[in-house]
Design a protein around this motif. Structure first.
Motif, PDB file in Angstrom:
ATOM      1  N   THR A  63      -0.665  75.959 -61.790  1.00 12.71           N
ATOM      2  CA  THR A  63      -1.366  76.604 -60.522  1.00 12.71           C
ATOM      3  C   THR A  63      -2.260  77.516 -61.112  1.00 12.71           C
ATOM      4  O   THR A  63      -3.177  77.888 -60.027  1.00 12.71           O
ATOM      5  CB  THR A  63      -0.199  76.850 -59.501  1.00 12.71           C
ATOM      6  OG1 THR A  63       0.396  78.014 -60.040  1.00 12.71           O
ATOM      7  CG2 THR A  63       0.541  75.718 -59.090  1.00 12.71           C
ATOM      8  N   SER A  64      -2.428  78.080 -62.216  1.00 15.94           N
ATOM      9  CA  SER A  64      -3.284  79.108 -62.807  1.00 15.94           C
ATOM     10  C   SER A  64      -4.515  78.438 -63.366  1.00 15.94           C
ATOM     11  O   SER A  64      -4.286  77.903 -64.285  1.00 15.94           O
ATOM     12  CB  SER A  64      -2.432  79.852 -63.319  1.00 15.94           C
ATOM     13  OG  SER A  64      -3.284  80.506 -64.499  1.00 15.94           O
ATOM     14  N   HIS A 106       3.821  73.275 -49.352  1.00 17.38           N
ATOM     15  CA  HIS A 106       2.608  74.106 -50.101  1.00 17.38           C
ATOM     16  C   HIS A 106       3.001  74.017 -51.752  1.00 17.38           C
ATOM     17  O   HIS A 106       2.069  73.874 -52.377  1.00 17.38           O
ATOM     18  CB  HIS A 106       2.728  75.364 -49.820  1.00 17.38           C
ATOM     19  CG  HIS A 106       2.252  75.441 -48.181  1.00 17.38           C
ATOM     20  ND1 HIS A 106       0.914  75.032 -47.779  1.00 17.38           N
ATOM     21  CD2 HIS A 106       2.871  75.920 -46.967  1.00 17.38           C
ATOM     22  CE1 HIS A 106       0.922  75.035 -46.465  1.00 17.38           C
ATOM     23  NE2 HIS A 106       2.051  75.606 -46.060  1.00 17.38           N
ATOM     24  N   LYS A 107       4.200  74.024 -52.231  1.00 13.84           N
ATOM     25  CA  LYS A 107       4.540  74.056 -53.473  1.00 13.84           C
ATOM     26  C   LYS A 107       4.002  72.719 -53.982  1.00 13.84           C
ATOM     27  O   LYS A 107       3.380  72.547 -55.211  1.00 13.84           O
ATOM     28  CB  LYS A 107       5.980  74.257 -53.736  1.00 13.84           C
ATOM     29  CG  LYS A 107       6.283  75.423 -54.458  1.00 13.84           C
ATOM     30  CD  LYS A 107       7.879  75.545 -54.945  1.00 13.84           C
ATOM     31  CE  LYS A 107       8.254  76.776 -54.484  1.00 13.84           C
ATOM     32  NZ  LYS A 107       9.734  76.907 -54.593  1.00 13.84           N
ATOM     33  N   ASP A 110       0.407  72.558 -54.440  1.00 20.90           N
ATOM     34  CA  ASP A 110      -0.076  73.728 -55.541  1.00 20.90           C
ATOM     35  C   ASP A 110       0.076  72.974 -56.948  1.00 20.90           C
ATOM     36  O   ASP A 110      -0.874  73.180 -57.645  1.00 20.90           O
ATOM     37  CB  ASP A 110       0.778  74.940 -55.339  1.00 20.90           C
ATOM     38  CG  ASP A 110       0.225  75.760 -53.976  1.00 20.90           C
ATOM     39  OD1 ASP A 110      -0.674  75.644 -53.648  1.00 20.90           O
ATOM     40  OD2 ASP A 110       0.948  76.952 -53.749  1.00 20.90           O
ATOM     41  N   THR A 114      -3.520  70.985 -56.811  1.00 21.46           N
ATOM     42  CA  THR A 114      -4.165  71.982 -57.455  1.00 21.46           C
ATOM     43  C   THR A 114      -3.937  71.936 -59.012  1.00 21.46           C
ATOM     44  O   THR A 114      -5.015  72.140 -59.731  1.00 21.46           O
ATOM     45  CB  THR A 114      -3.845  73.464 -56.854  1.00 21.46           C
ATOM     46  OG1 THR A 114      -3.999  73.199 -55.258  1.00 21.46           O
ATOM     47  CG2 THR A 114      -4.699  74.609 -57.276  1.00 21.46           C
ATOM     48  N   ASN A 118      -6.898  72.036 -61.629  1.00 22.54           N
ATOM     49  CA  ASN A 118      -7.287  72.806 -62.562  1.00 22.54           C
ATOM     50  C   ASN A 118      -7.161  72.230 -64.088  1.00 22.54           C
ATOM     51  O   ASN A 118      -8.166  72.727 -64.767  1.00 22.54           O
ATOM     52  CB  ASN A 118      -5.913  74.053 -62.602  1.00 22.54           C
ATOM     53  CG  ASN A 118      -6.105  74.977 -61.375  1.00 22.54           C
ATOM     54  OD1 ASN A 118      -7.189  75.052 -60.703  1.00 22.54           O
ATOM     55  ND2 ASN A 118      -4.999  75.349 -60.880  1.00 22.54           N
ATOM     56  N   THR A 156       0.423  63.960 -51.864  1.00 26.42           N
ATOM     57  CA  THR A 156      -0.037  64.495 -53.147  1.00 26.42           C
ATOM     58  C   THR A 156      -0.489  63.297 -54.211  1.00 26.42           C
ATOM     59  O   THR A 156      -1.401  63.609 -55.095  1.00 26.42           O
ATOM     60  CB  THR A 156       0.852  65.609 -53.726  1.00 26.42           C
ATOM     61  OG1 THR A 156       2.011  65.196 -54.289  1.00 26.42           O
ATOM     62  CG2 THR A 156       0.898  66.851 -52.774  1.00 26.42           C
TER      63      THR A 156
END
Ligand code: NDP
Length: 247
Positions: A63-64, A106-107, A110, A114, A118, A156
């Motif tokens: 997620t980063s 949401h997790k 993410d 996401t 990323n 997802t």
């Protein structure tokens, strides 16, 4: 050819990612392992090294964006290039929508969405400049069909399907020589079910996997097959699961 390819694997600390790491390293790839549990990554990388393979690891929370960039940099600094990334990190805390487990929704967005974006954003500049690269991703049979209990998880994974197909098309149109492969596993025995907190869903899944589940080594074989294809060939979509599971 897999030999000497530099392959980043996300979610490499267990299950499908771990199996892929071990198999690809066994076939001569230089693997770069990312996930949050460093102890597990270290143990897997050490095992691979002791068996004569090449593996390095780094803590990665997908997620980063910065941590995704950092693992690509580590791969390049250590091995000089990156040939492929296997975007495999994911979690599946399934539940009925009515349970309103909004934090878990949401997790999943993410990590499963996401996190994939990323990874792609981190590796694309390298692939574009070297005019080659292979992006593989783990979707799910829940990315092909609707399953009650999987509204968000499935969503997802449908996203991964769409994104990877458009990436394939655009890469062909732009002549960037970036290949894609999307894998749609059914019941594979891993740690995935540990993320389910809804008791009824957990019980149903546990029974299903006890009946049907197969080894993550099967998915690793498919990853290896896709990576092994000659540069001029994309093998794009694989649905893989237990022969006995109707899905
Ligand atoms: P596991 O739970 O064994 O593996 C999941 C991996 O994802 C772990 O290595 C975990 O590592 C990692 N992960 C989770 N969150 C993050 C994060 N924020 N950042 C980095 N890594 C993370 O299950 P599987 O091997 O089954 O799962 C792999 C993929 O396969 C997932 O995308 C899953 O949705 C998909 N899939 C699995 C199926 C199955 O039946 N098993 C069926 C269809 C698809 P850590 O906790 O150390 O960060």
């Amino acid at each position: 050819m897999i030999k000497d390819k530099v392959v980043i694997i996300t979610g490499a600390s267990s299950g499908i990612g771990e199996a892929a790491a071990r198999l690809l390293a066994d076939r001569g790839a230089k693997v770069v392992l990312g996930a949050r549990r460093e102890d597990r990554l270290k143990e897997i990388a050490e095992d691979i090294g002791e068996a004569g393979g090449h593996a390095i690891h780094q803590v990665l929370d997908v997620t980063s964006p910065a941590e995704n960039d950092a693992i690509v940099k580590l791969a390049k600094d250590t091995f000089g290039r990156v040939d492929a990334i296997f975007l495999n990190a994911g979690l599946m805390p399934s539940s009925p929508v009515s349970a309103l487990k909004t934090d878990e929704w949401h997790k999943m967005v993410d990590v499963n969405i996401t996190g994939v974006l990323n990874g792609v954003a981190a590796v694309m500049p390298t692939f574009l400049s070297q005019k080659s690269g292979h992006i593989l991703a783990t979707s799910s049979v829940a990315g092909l069909k609707a399953y009650p209990g999987s509204a968000v998880y499935g969503g997802t994974k449908w996203f991964v399907r769409d994104f990877m197909e458009v990436l394939r098309m655009e890469s062909a149109m732009e002549g960037t020589n970036i290949r894609t492969a999307t894998i749609y596993p059914a019941a594979i025995n891993t740690e995935l079910l540990t993320t389910i907190t809804d008791t009824k869903t957990a019980e149903g899944m546990k029974d299903l996997y006890a009946d049907f589940g197969i080894s993550p080594d099967r998915i690793a074989e498919v990853v290896a097959f896709a990576l092994d294809m000659p540069e001029d060939t994309t093998v794009n979509e694989f649905t893989v699961g237990p022969a006995r599971q109707p899905w």
